[in-house]
Design an enzyme around this catalytic site. Sequence first.
Site, PDB file in Angstrom:
ATOM      1  N   ARG A   1     -29.018 -16.589  55.985  1.00 38.86           N
ATOM      2  CA  ARG A   1     -29.402 -17.992  56.144  1.00 38.86           C
ATOM      3  C   ARG A   1     -30.023 -18.513  54.852  1.00 38.86           C
ATOM      4  O   ARG A   1     -30.758 -17.802  54.180  1.00 38.86           O
ATOM      5  CB  ARG A   1     -30.414 -18.167  57.286  1.00 38.86           C
TER       6      ARG A   1
ATOM      7  N   ARG B   1     -39.716 -15.192  55.126  1.00 39.40           N
ATOM      8  CA  ARG B   1     -38.551 -16.084  55.099  1.00 39.40           C
ATOM      9  C   ARG B   1     -37.633 -15.632  53.982  1.00 39.40           C
ATOM     10  O   ARG B   1     -37.948 -15.800  52.807  1.00 39.40           O
ATOM     11  CB  ARG B   1     -38.980 -17.537  54.894  1.00 39.40           C
TER      12      ARG B   1
ATOM     13  N   GLU C   1     -43.166 -15.625  64.200  1.00 40.39           N
ATOM     14  CA  GLU C   1     -42.152 -15.623  65.260  1.00 40.39           C
ATOM     15  C   GLU C   1     -41.155 -14.484  65.016  1.00 40.39           C
ATOM     16  O   GLU C   1     -40.551 -14.401  63.950  1.00 40.39           O
ATOM     17  CB  GLU C   1     -41.417 -16.953  65.278  1.00 40.39           C
TER      18      GLU C   1
ATOM     19  N   SER D   1     -37.009 -15.852  69.576  1.00 36.71           N
ATOM     20  CA  SER D   1     -36.922 -17.059  70.394  1.00 36.71           C
ATOM     21  C   SER D   1     -35.978 -16.741  71.536  1.00 36.71           C
ATOM     22  O   SER D   1     -34.803 -16.437  71.307  1.00 36.71           O
ATOM     23  CB  SER D   1     -36.382 -18.244  69.584  1.00 36.71           C
TER      24      SER D   1
ATOM     25  N   ARG E   1     -40.091  -9.498  59.963  1.00 31.22           N
ATOM     26  CA  ARG E   1     -41.436  -9.892  60.383  1.00 31.22           C
ATOM     27  C   ARG E   1     -42.122  -8.786  61.185  1.00 31.22           C
ATOM     28  O   ARG E   1     -43.350  -8.683  61.168  1.00 31.22           O
ATOM     29  CB  ARG E   1     -41.357 -11.196  61.174  1.00 31.22           C
TER      30      ARG E   1
END
Length: 460
Positions: free
Chosen positions: A273, A288, A369, A372, A411
């Site tokens: 990404r 990130r 996070e 999700s 993460r």
Amino acid sequence: MLGRQFVREHPDRVREALAKRGTTDVDLDAILEIDEEWRELKARGDDLRHERNEVSDRIGELKQAGEDEAAEDAIERSRELKADLEAVEDRADELEADLEARLLEVPNVPQDVVPPGEDELDNEEVRRRNFDALRDLPEPVVPHYDLGEDLEILDFERGAKVAGGGFYFLKGDGARLEHALIRFMRDVHREQGYHEVFPPIPVTSRSMRGTGQLPKFNEDAYRVGGSEHTDYADDDLWLCPTAEVPVTNMYRDEILLPADLPVKHQAYTPNFRREAGEHGTETRGIVRVHQFNKVELVNFVEPATSDERLEGLVEEAEAVLERLELPYRTTLLCGGDLTFASAKTYDIEVWAPADDMAYGPDRGGRWLEVSSASNFEAFQARRAGLRYRPERHESAEYLHTLNASGLALPRVMVAILEYYQNPDGTVTVPEALQPYMDGQARIEGHEPVGESALGAGDGA
């Protein structure tokens, strides 16, 4: 996507959904106007087609009756009707293409239980776990990016040299820890009844559109052999942004049976990404990045069971953090923070104690996070043609799709390096991972490689 009949019959509900999400770039009035004109043209086309058929029948009757002049008039009328019909159909096709393109830009309708709000600060905390008996942490806790370089298990400089910013090397015990996490997560989810698949990494534009990544988020994706900004065809390829894309599209345009459901697939993939380096401390380290590993959980269920399955899906993802004994919390996303395709989403956020964040935990550090978990209801299924037939004599209906990360690895690595670090600069390997590292209980670091390790200058 939302069905055009739903949008037509429930415009106020769609407006409320757009307002709840804070979406301002969808022109619902234009969609309704285009749909109304399209339906009028379809009705006009049906009338023209019916009249043309009647005229064609009359031509034969007139010729048979010897009424040649009347037959010629009917032939001329048939030509006029054909031209009118072609014009109506061409315009209807243009409107339908425009309507479909606009509907692809409309986000899903949030469930009523989704709280109002603008962003992550308005999300509702559902539970917080593993904070009752915290480890004794060094003072201060060393951020993962410094600790990883000190231990020679993270190498950002060489990653950037090889692939550019947002990429990095894991080395030695860092690489072993990542592989251990992947194997551990796969085993956990296998115990939960997940069937493992290993999907293709390139995915087509059509597959990306099926899950909602296109056309809305093309700038976040890596296109193979072309710019993400230029026009693309259905069979153009993109690097997998999440295993949700290939796994959801496995059954695209197929009809499943009730005996097949629920389908529970897990898939490990690397993911790509264009999203690194925008938010303060996230410009450093592996929070990130452009490439990351993830184990994804994808579910296909009957509509009546999807809400219950979402709750189970959250628990299945949380089980990874429970076994790793990492402190975390689970939040229910508000309308403004809800993902484009989701009707309801829970975020699972692990605690990383080193860097403080604004509006972070009261004990310092930050929330990251790592999953999700979303119920998309029929939104993706309608885009991808995912259906099931409740009974053999009944019409096929759209499935409900759900997915969650189980979990995003960088993460989790951040949380382990920061939460399990020791005062002497080493890192304790979580007990659940030690069998996957041949019993290794501690990461003590490695010797640096190259002349730079000796402090030699560039000209040495």
